[in-house]
Design a protein around this motif. Sequence first.
Motif, PDB file in Angstrom:
ATOM      1  N   ASN A  67       0.852  -1.360  -0.002  1.00 38.54           N
ATOM      2  CA  ASN A  67       0.008   0.052   0.004  1.00 38.54           C
ATOM      3  C   ASN A  67       0.903   1.167  -0.079  1.00 38.54           C
ATOM      4  OD1 ASN A  67      -2.167  -1.804   0.363  1.00 38.54           O
ATOM      5  ND2 ASN A  67      -1.970  -1.520   2.508  1.00 38.54           N
ATOM      6  N   PHE A  92      -4.820   6.863  -2.755  1.00 40.14           N
ATOM      7  CA  PHE A  92      -4.011   5.777  -2.596  1.00 40.14           C
ATOM      8  C   PHE A  92      -3.768   4.682  -3.364  1.00 40.14           C
ATOM      9  CE2 PHE A  92      -7.171   2.719  -0.628  1.00 40.14           C
ATOM     10  CZ  PHE A  92      -8.289   3.563  -0.893  1.00 40.14           C
ATOM     11  N   TYR A 102      -3.192   0.095  -3.629  1.00 40.20           N
ATOM     12  CA  TYR A 102      -2.914  -1.189  -2.904  1.00 40.20           C
ATOM     13  C   TYR A 102      -2.599  -2.186  -3.843  1.00 40.20           C
ATOM     14  CZ  TYR A 102      -7.452  -1.977  -5.109  1.00 40.20           C
ATOM     15  OH  TYR A 102      -8.463  -2.235  -5.988  1.00 40.20           O
ATOM     16  N   GLU A 132      -6.698   4.437  -5.781  1.00 35.18           N
ATOM     17  CA  GLU A 132      -8.289   4.760  -5.221  1.00 35.18           C
ATOM     18  C   GLU A 132      -8.266   6.205  -4.798  1.00 35.18           C
ATOM     19  OE1 GLU A 132     -10.191   1.208  -5.937  1.00 35.18           O
ATOM     20  OE2 GLU A 132     -10.828   3.078  -5.444  1.00 35.18           O
ATOM     21  N   GLY A 188      -2.881  -4.395   4.329  1.00 40.49           N
ATOM     22  CA  GLY A 188      -3.753  -4.270   5.257  1.00 40.49           C
ATOM     23  C   GLY A 188      -4.926  -5.567   5.454  1.00 40.49           C
ATOM     24  N   LEU A 189      -4.665  -6.599   4.797  1.00 40.83           N
ATOM     25  CA  LEU A 189      -5.588  -7.721   4.867  1.00 40.83           C
ATOM     26  C   LEU A 189      -5.623  -8.418   6.179  1.00 40.83           C
ATOM     27  CD1 LEU A 189      -4.356  -9.298   1.570  1.00 40.83           C
ATOM     28  CD2 LEU A 189      -6.241  -7.961   2.105  1.00 40.83           C
ATOM     29  N   GLY A 219      -5.307  -6.964   9.054  1.00 40.78           N
ATOM     30  CA  GLY A 219      -5.695  -5.840   9.964  1.00 40.78           C
ATOM     31  C   GLY A 219      -4.696  -4.610   9.667  1.00 40.78           C
ATOM     32  N   ALA A 220      -5.407  -3.676  10.461  1.00 40.03           N
ATOM     33  CA  ALA A 220      -4.620  -2.267  10.196  1.00 40.03           C
ATOM     34  C   ALA A 220      -3.188  -2.355  10.684  1.00 40.03           C
ATOM     35  CB  ALA A 220      -5.294  -1.401  11.209  1.00 40.03           C
ATOM     36  N   ASP A 221      -2.138  -2.098   9.712  1.00 31.82           N
ATOM     37  CA  ASP A 221      -0.876  -1.980  10.054  1.00 31.82           C
ATOM     38  C   ASP A 221      -0.295  -0.544   9.811  1.00 31.82           C
ATOM     39  OD1 ASP A 221      -1.041  -1.509   7.328  1.00 31.82           O
ATOM     40  OD2 ASP A 221      -0.155  -3.367   6.601  1.00 31.82           O
ATOM     41  N   THR A 222       0.856  -0.445  10.389  1.00 29.50           N
ATOM     42  CA  THR A 222       1.847   0.897  10.436  1.00 29.50           C
ATOM     43  C   THR A 222       1.941   1.499   9.075  1.00 29.50           C
ATOM     44  OG1 THR A 222       2.840   0.030  12.273  1.00 29.50           O
ATOM     45  CG2 THR A 222       3.741   1.945  11.635  1.00 29.50           C
ATOM     46  N   GLN A 223       1.678   2.747   9.055  1.00 29.23           N
ATOM     47  CA  GLN A 223       2.121   3.619   7.918  1.00 29.23           C
ATOM     48  C   GLN A 223       3.358   4.096   8.035  1.00 29.23           C
ATOM     49  OE1 GLN A 223      -0.920   5.895   6.298  1.00 29.23           O
ATOM     50  NE2 GLN A 223      -2.574   4.592   6.302  1.00 29.23           N
TER      51      GLN A 223
END
Lengths: 115, 114
Positions: free
Chosen positions: A31, A48, A50, A56, A97-98, A100-104
């Motif tokens: 992402n 963004f 992915y 998107e 992100g699949l 769960g939320a992860d760090t940007q």
Amino acid sequence: DVKVTQSSRYLVKRTGEKVFLECVQDMDHENMFWYRQDPGLGLRLIYFSYDVKMKEKGDIPEGYSVSREKKERFSLILESASTNQTSMYLCASSLNGLAGADTQYFGPGTRLTVL
Amino acid sequence: QQQVKQSPQSLIVQKGGISIINCAYENTAFDYFPWYQQFPGKGPALLIAIRPDVSEKKEGRFTISFNKSAKQFSLHIMDSQPGDSATYFCAASIRWDSNYQLIWGAGTKLIIKP
């Protein structure tokens, strides 16, 4: 260590010019994101992506376009720069992100001034 | 419903004091609440994060308190130091298709006076 680099720290352009902002990440992240940061408004998502060639719209896509031809590179394009696009532009990447939320992870930003 | 409201916009705290920044949200679909720290000239970086199944998470001098019923969460910085002076952003994560997006608060500029 994840590294996100942006092509310029400071950029000055004239109204009507086409502007390219480049972002490269070196951690094989799925992402990638482009934000603009303005005082009192926080981070606003422009576009963004992915996956390669996927994009998107975020919250404020008007006046911008993006390109992601390679996984590590995400470009933001201002087709015809205007003074209200003067801002700090931040690029970020995240793994996937699949699960769960992860760090940007963010680049240092490009401060764009449009005269 | 997608907003995250952050307050205050700016905060000045004496060295050694407690800094408190608050955030509120409406959407109960949010499932992950990170805080990011941004120093001048740098991009934001993850500081600490919490999931809604716990009420508190502590990492060193930084603590997140989470109140699910009130839909509020806050960052506490104990024994604040001049090196903590930065802009702090709260955020909330929501699932979008097969990915997740972060919804950001407006940011708090924290100044720790020596």
